[in-house]
Scaffold this motif. Sequence first.
Motif, PDB file in Angstrom:
ATOM      1  N   VAL A   1      19.603  -6.973  -8.627  1.00 54.96           N
ATOM      2  CA  VAL A   1      19.308  -6.056  -7.522  1.00 54.96           C
ATOM      3  C   VAL A   1      20.351  -4.943  -7.420  1.00 54.96           C
ATOM      4  O   VAL A   1      21.549  -5.194  -7.528  1.00 54.96           O
ATOM      5  CB  VAL A   1      19.259  -6.835  -6.185  1.00 54.96           C
ATOM      6  N   ASN A   2      19.882  -3.734  -7.214  1.00 52.33           N
ATOM      7  CA  ASN A   2      20.772  -2.608  -6.942  1.00 52.33           C
ATOM      8  C   ASN A   2      21.015  -2.549  -5.429  1.00 52.33           C
ATOM      9  O   ASN A   2      20.256  -1.926  -4.686  1.00 52.33           O
ATOM     10  CB  ASN A   2      20.120  -1.324  -7.461  1.00 52.33           C
ATOM     11  N   PHE A   3      22.075  -3.230  -4.986  1.00 43.58           N
ATOM     12  CA  PHE A   3      22.347  -3.328  -3.544  1.00 43.58           C
ATOM     13  C   PHE A   3      22.757  -1.991  -2.937  1.00 43.58           C
ATOM     14  O   PHE A   3      22.480  -1.716  -1.778  1.00 43.58           O
ATOM     15  CB  PHE A   3      23.432  -4.377  -3.276  1.00 43.58           C
ATOM     16  N   ASP A   4      23.445  -1.169  -3.729  1.00 42.89           N
ATOM     17  CA  ASP A   4      23.888   0.111  -3.171  1.00 42.89           C
ATOM     18  C   ASP A   4      22.694   0.974  -2.794  1.00 42.89           C
ATOM     19  O   ASP A   4      22.683   1.613  -1.742  1.00 42.89           O
ATOM     20  CB  ASP A   4      24.796   0.838  -4.171  1.00 42.89           C
ATOM     21  N   LEU A   5      21.674   0.949  -3.646  1.00 43.36           N
ATOM     22  CA  LEU A   5      20.459   1.711  -3.329  1.00 43.36           C
ATOM     23  C   LEU A   5      19.799   1.143  -2.072  1.00 43.36           C
ATOM     24  O   LEU A   5      19.375   1.881  -1.185  1.00 43.36           O
ATOM     25  CB  LEU A   5      19.476   1.662  -4.508  1.00 43.36           C
ATOM     26  N   LEU A   6      19.737  -0.186  -2.001  1.00 42.39           N
ATOM     27  CA  LEU A   6      19.140  -0.823  -0.819  1.00 42.39           C
ATOM     28  C   LEU A   6      19.844  -0.349   0.446  1.00 42.39           C
ATOM     29  O   LEU A   6      19.213   0.035   1.433  1.00 42.39           O
ATOM     30  CB  LEU A   6      19.233  -2.350  -0.950  1.00 42.39           C
ATOM     31  N   MET A   7      21.176  -0.338   0.390  1.00 37.90           N
ATOM     32  CA  MET A   7      21.938   0.045   1.586  1.00 37.90           C
ATOM     33  C   MET A   7      21.734   1.521   1.921  1.00 37.90           C
ATOM     34  O   MET A   7      21.636   1.884   3.090  1.00 37.90           O
ATOM     35  CB  MET A   7      23.411  -0.306   1.403  1.00 37.90           C
TER      36      MET A   7
ATOM     37  N   MET B   1       0.806  -1.217   0.000  1.00 37.46           N
ATOM     38  CA  MET B   1       0.000   0.000   0.000  1.00 37.46           C
ATOM     39  C   MET B   1       0.847   1.278   0.000  1.00 37.46           C
ATOM     40  O   MET B   1       0.388   2.307  -0.481  1.00 37.46           O
ATOM     41  CB  MET B   1      -0.937  -0.066   1.212  1.00 37.46           C
ATOM     42  N   CYS B   2       2.084   1.236   0.538  1.00 32.13           N
ATOM     43  CA  CYS B   2       2.802   2.497   0.731  1.00 32.13           C
ATOM     44  C   CYS B   2       3.999   2.707  -0.188  1.00 32.13           C
ATOM     45  O   CYS B   2       4.377   3.829  -0.464  1.00 32.13           O
ATOM     46  CB  CYS B   2       3.248   2.629   2.189  1.00 32.13           C
ATOM     47  N   GLY B   3       4.630   1.641  -0.649  1.00 30.30           N
ATOM     48  CA  GLY B   3       5.793   1.796  -1.522  1.00 30.30           C
ATOM     49  C   GLY B   3       7.080   2.159  -0.803  1.00 30.30           C
ATOM     50  O   GLY B   3       8.104   2.384  -1.435  1.00 30.30           O
ATOM     51  N   GLY B   4       7.048   2.205   0.518  1.00 32.40           N
ATOM     52  CA  GLY B   4       8.253   2.546   1.274  1.00 32.40           C
ATOM     53  C   GLY B   4       9.346   1.501   1.126  1.00 32.40           C
ATOM     54  O   GLY B   4      10.527   1.791   1.261  1.00 32.40           O
ATOM     55  N   CYS B   5       8.942   0.283   0.817  1.00 28.01           N
ATOM     56  CA  CYS B   5       9.885  -0.831   0.752  1.00 28.01           C
ATOM     57  C   CYS B   5      10.484  -0.998  -0.629  1.00 28.01           C
ATOM     58  O   CYS B   5      11.095  -2.012  -0.917  1.00 28.01           O
ATOM     59  CB  CYS B   5       9.166  -2.115   1.143  1.00 28.01           C
ATOM     60  N   ARG B   6      10.320   0.001  -1.511  1.00 29.75           N
ATOM     61  CA  ARG B   6      10.707  -0.223  -2.901  1.00 29.75           C
ATOM     62  C   ARG B   6      12.206  -0.446  -3.078  1.00 29.75           C
ATOM     63  O   ARG B   6      13.027   0.163  -2.407  1.00 29.75           O
ATOM     64  CB  ARG B   6      10.176   0.871  -3.824  1.00 29.75           C
ATOM     65  N   VAL B   7      12.506  -1.339  -3.978  1.00 34.25           N
ATOM     66  CA  VAL B   7      13.887  -1.688  -4.296  1.00 34.25           C
ATOM     67  C   VAL B   7      14.012  -1.655  -5.814  1.00 34.25           C
ATOM     68  O   VAL B   7      13.013  -1.760  -6.528  1.00 34.25           O
ATOM     69  CB  VAL B   7      14.247  -3.102  -3.769  1.00 34.25           C
ATOM     70  N   ASP B   8      15.246  -1.491  -6.278  1.00 35.08           N
ATOM     71  CA  ASP B   8      15.467  -1.421  -7.712  1.00 35.08           C
ATOM     72  C   ASP B   8      15.968  -2.787  -8.184  1.00 35.08           C
ATOM     73  O   ASP B   8      17.033  -3.243  -7.793  1.00 35.08           O
ATOM     74  CB  ASP B   8      16.489  -0.314  -7.985  1.00 35.08           C
ATOM     75  N   VAL B   9      15.152  -3.439  -9.002  1.00 37.34           N
ATOM     76  CA  VAL B   9      15.529  -4.752  -9.529  1.00 37.34           C
ATOM     77  C   VAL B   9      15.492  -4.659 -11.051  1.00 37.34           C
ATOM     78  O   VAL B   9      14.426  -4.454 -11.640  1.00 37.34           O
ATOM     79  CB  VAL B   9      14.553  -5.845  -9.037  1.00 37.34           C
ATOM     80  N   GLY B  10      16.662  -4.771 -11.664  1.00 38.05           N
ATOM     81  CA  GLY B  10      16.740  -4.683 -13.124  1.00 38.05           C
ATOM     82  C   GLY B  10      16.255  -3.342 -13.650  1.00 38.05           C
ATOM     83  O   GLY B  10      15.642  -3.269 -14.718  1.00 38.05           O
ATOM     84  N   GLY B  11      16.493  -2.276 -12.870  1.00 38.63           N
ATOM     85  CA  GLY B  11      16.106  -0.946 -13.327  1.00 38.63           C
ATOM     86  C   GLY B  11      14.648  -0.615 -13.086  1.00 38.63           C
ATOM     87  O   GLY B  11      14.177   0.461 -13.450  1.00 38.63           O
ATOM     88  N   GLU B  12      13.918  -1.531 -12.476  1.00 41.81           N
ATOM     89  CA  GLU B  12      12.500  -1.284 -12.198  1.00 41.81           C
ATOM     90  C   GLU B  12      12.285  -1.213 -10.695  1.00 41.81           C
ATOM     91  O   GLU B  12      12.900  -1.970  -9.951  1.00 41.81           O
ATOM     92  CB  GLU B  12      11.696  -2.493 -12.679  1.00 41.81           C
ATOM     93  N   SER B  13      11.359  -0.343 -10.261  1.00 43.91           N
ATOM     94  CA  SER B  13      11.016  -0.316  -8.843  1.00 43.91           C
ATOM     95  C   SER B  13      10.085  -1.474  -8.519  1.00 43.91           C
ATOM     96  O   SER B  13       9.070  -1.649  -9.176  1.00 43.91           O
ATOM     97  CB  SER B  13      10.305   0.995  -8.500  1.00 43.91           C
TER      98      SER B  13
END
Lengths: 370, 277
Positions: free
Chosen positions: B248-254, B221-233
Motif C-alpha cells: 500500500v502507498n500510505f503517503d498517497l492515502l494520507m 461506481m465512482c472510483g473516489g476511493c481509489r488507493v495505490d496497491v503495488g502500483g495499481e489503482s
Amino acid sequence: MAEPEKEEKRKKNRVKLREQPPMERARNFKEVPYGYSPDEAVEEASRCLNCKKPTCIDGCPVEVYIPQFINLIKEKKFLEACHKVKEKNALPAICGRVCPQEIQCESLCVLGKKGQPVAIGNLERFVADYEAEQGEVKLPEKPRPTGRKVAIIGSGPGGLTCASDLIQSGHQVTLFEALHKPSGVLVYGIPEFRLPKAIVEREVEYIKKLGVELILNTIIGKLYTVDELLNDKGYDACFIATGAGLPMFMGIPGENLNGVYSANEFLTRANLMKAYLFPEYDTPIRIGKKVAVFGGGNVAMDAARVALRLGAEKVYLVYRRSEVEMPARKAEVHHAKEEGIEFVMLANPTRLIDDGKGNVCAVECIKMEG
Amino acid sequence: MFKILQKQELSENITLFDIDAKDIAKKAEPGNFILLKIHEQGERIPLTIADFDREKGTLTIVFQKVGKTTYHLGTLNEGDFISDIVGPLGTPSHIENLGKVVCIGGGVGIAPVYPVTRALKHAGNSVYSIIGARSKSLLFWEDKMRDVSDELIVTTDDGSYGRKTVVTVPLEELLKENKDIKLVVAIGPAIMMKFVCKTTEKYNVKTVVSLNSIMVDGTGMCGGCRVDVGGESKFCCVDGPEFDGHKVNFDLLMERQKMYLEDEKEALRIYQEKVGE
Ligand SMILES: Cc1cc2nc3c(=O)[nH]c(=O)nc-3n(C[C@H](O)[C@H](O)[C@H](O)COP(=O)(O)OP(=O)(O)OC[C@H]3O[C@@H](n4cnc5c(N)ncnc54)[C@H](O)[C@@H]3O)c2cc1C
Ligand SMILES: Cc1cc2nc3c(=O)[nH]c(=O)nc-3n(C[C@H](O)[C@H](O)[C@H](O)COP(=O)(O)OP(=O)(O)OC[C@H]3O[C@@H](n4cnc5c(N)ncnc54)[C@H](O)[C@@H]3O)c2cc1C
Ligand code: SF4
Ligand code: FES
C-alpha cells in the motif's frame, strides 16, 4: 395571411425552443430550455404530415404512436396526447428531454429530407409537462393479475421501463436499488439543468402509483443474491438492469492526485449528493479555477457544464479526435460552446502534474494528427 | 429507516450504536462495512461493522467524532432513526487457521479489528492482540479484546494506562520472540498502519491493513476511493477495504484523505455554531 414564401419557411423550420440566455444559465443549475407553450406546441405539431407509413416510429425503441399523439396536440387534446405516449412509454418527461431523438425518431422523419424534422422530443416533453401541471395524472386500468412476481435489479431508466411494462401486464414487480435514491444515471449522472430532479421524481412516483414496489439501499449480490430472490423470496424471474456503472481511468501518471475525478464521482457528488449546495448539503466537491475535462461524449459535456456552474473560471474540453467525431449530442455541444467552454481538439492527455502538495495543477497532452 | 436500539459512550469522543438491521446482520462478515446517511442533506459515510448479532438482527457500529457527520450522528439517541444504511459492503476478511497471529487496533480502529480478531481466534489461531490509544480516556473494549485473545497488550502514548509507548514497539518484541508469527492485522490511523508495515517488513511477516479512503457510493461506481496497491489503482470499497499492507502507498492515502480538509472544517464550524457548541 402569411405570404406563401414565409409560410414555406415556417414549415421547413421547427418552432424554436426558448432557452435561458447562455451567460446567465452558465452560472445556475436551472433547466436550460423552457419548453413549448401550448400555442408553440400546436404550431410545431401542425408541421407533422401524419404519414400513412410513419417512418419516425421505426426509429423509436419503444415504438411510441408518434403521429397519433402529435395529431392530438394539433387538436389541442393535450392530456389525451400524453396518455397516447404513455401507452408505450412510461417516462415521457424524461425521454422528451434526454433521448437522442436526432439519431432515432427524428432522424427518420420525412420532413428531415427537405428541412428540419418534426421536433418530436420537444412535443413529447410538452405533453408530459402539461399533464403534470394539470395535476391530472391518469392511471391506466389495472390489468388482470397473473400471480407472477418479478424482481428488477437496478432502478435506472432500464429498470423503470421494464417495471412499468411488467406491472401493466399484470405481474407483481419489485425494484431493488443500491443507492439511496432511485433512477440511476437520471439522478446521479445527468445534471439538474438538463433533467430537473423533480421531474425524475414525478416519473418515479408514477411508476410507484402503477403498483411497483421500490426498495432502496439494497445491493443485490451483497444483501440478497439472485438465487435467494428466486428460491427463498418467491420471485419467478429477475431482470438485471444494473447499468454500465464502472468509471474508466486512463492509466496515466498523476491520476490519483487530489483534484482528479472520474466523471462518475464528479457528477455523483454534484447531482446525487447535491454538492453544489454545500454546506447546506454535507458532501463537498473540489473545483479549481481552471478545469480540464477529457472526452467528447454526453458525459464529458455534462461534467464540463457542471464545472462551469460550480464556479470554475475557465473550462477546457479536451478531446483526442476532431469535433465531428465527438459522440455527444449536437445540441449539448452547441450548448456547451454557447456557455463559453473552450474546446481543445486532437489533444491526448499523457500526464497530470503535481503542484508539489499532492494536487493536480497542470496537464500535459500530445497533439494528435487530424 | 433504521432504528438505533442502543447507544453507549465508549470513551471521550467514541460512541457505539446497536442498530436494527436484520437483513444486513444476516449477511455481515468480519471486515465488512456499511455506508450511512443520516438525513436528506447528509453525506454518505463508511463505518465498519464492529459487531453483529444475527439472531437479534442487530449491527454494532462504533464511531469517533471527527467532523460534521460523526458529530451529528453522536447527537442521535436510542429510538432515533438513520435514514439510509447500505451494506454489507467490501470484501470480508480472509479467515483461516495459520497458527500464530497478531491483531492491532489503534484508536477507533479497535472496533473494526475486534470482529476480525474474534474470527481468527475461533478459527483456531493463537492470537496476540495490541490495542493502543493516545490516552486512557480514549481506550475502549479492552475486555472484549481480551476475551478473544490469548494475550493482550495495551499501550497509550502518554502512559496514562498500560505501557507508555506506541503499538509498533510491543509488535517488534513479539516478532523477535516468535519467529512463527504468520500474519499481522492492523487497523487504525493510516500513519499507524504505515509504521506497522515498516516493522513487519523487516521480519517478512504478511500484514493486512484496512484502508479508510474517502468514499461516495461504496459500490465501485465512482472510483473516489481509489488507493495505490503495488502500483495499481484499486477501489477500496469493492477490492478492499483490506489489502496487503506491504504494497500500500500510505503517503498517497494520507494525501487523499486531506482532499476536503478546508471544506470539512468549515462545515463543522457552521454546524457547531448552529447547535451552539
Ligand atoms: C452523465 C451521463 C449523461 C448521459 N446523457 C445521456 C443523454 O443525454 N441521452 C441518453 O440517451 N443517454 C445518456 N446517457 C446514457 C444513459 O444514461 C444510460 O444509457 C442509461 O442510464 C442506462 O440505463 P440503465 O437503466 O441500464 O442503467 P443506469 O442508469 O446505470 O442504472 C442502473 C441502476 O442499477 C443500480 N445497481 C447497480 N448494481 C446494482 C445491484 N447489484 N443491486 C441493486 N442495484 C444496482 C445502480 O445504482 C443504478 O441506479 C448518459 C449517461 C451519463 C453517465
Ligand atoms: C471502510 C471504512 C471503514 C471505516 N470505519 C470506521 C469506523 O468503524 N469508525 C470510525 O469512527 N470511522 C470509520 N471510518 C472513517 C469514517 O468514515 C470517517 O471518520 C467519517 O467519514 C468522517 O465524517 P465526518 O463528516 O464526521 O468528518 P469530516 O470532517 O468529513 O472528515 C474527517 C476525516 O474523515 C475522512 N472522511 C471524510 N469524509 C469521508 C467519507 N465520505 N468517507 C470516508 N472518509 C471520510 C477524511 O479523511 C477526513 O479528513 C471508516 C472509513 C472507511 C473508508
Ligand atoms: S415521419 Fe415525421 S411527418 Fe411523418 S408522422 Fe412521423 S413525425 Fe410526422
Ligand atoms: S466509493 Fe465509489 S467506487 Fe468506491
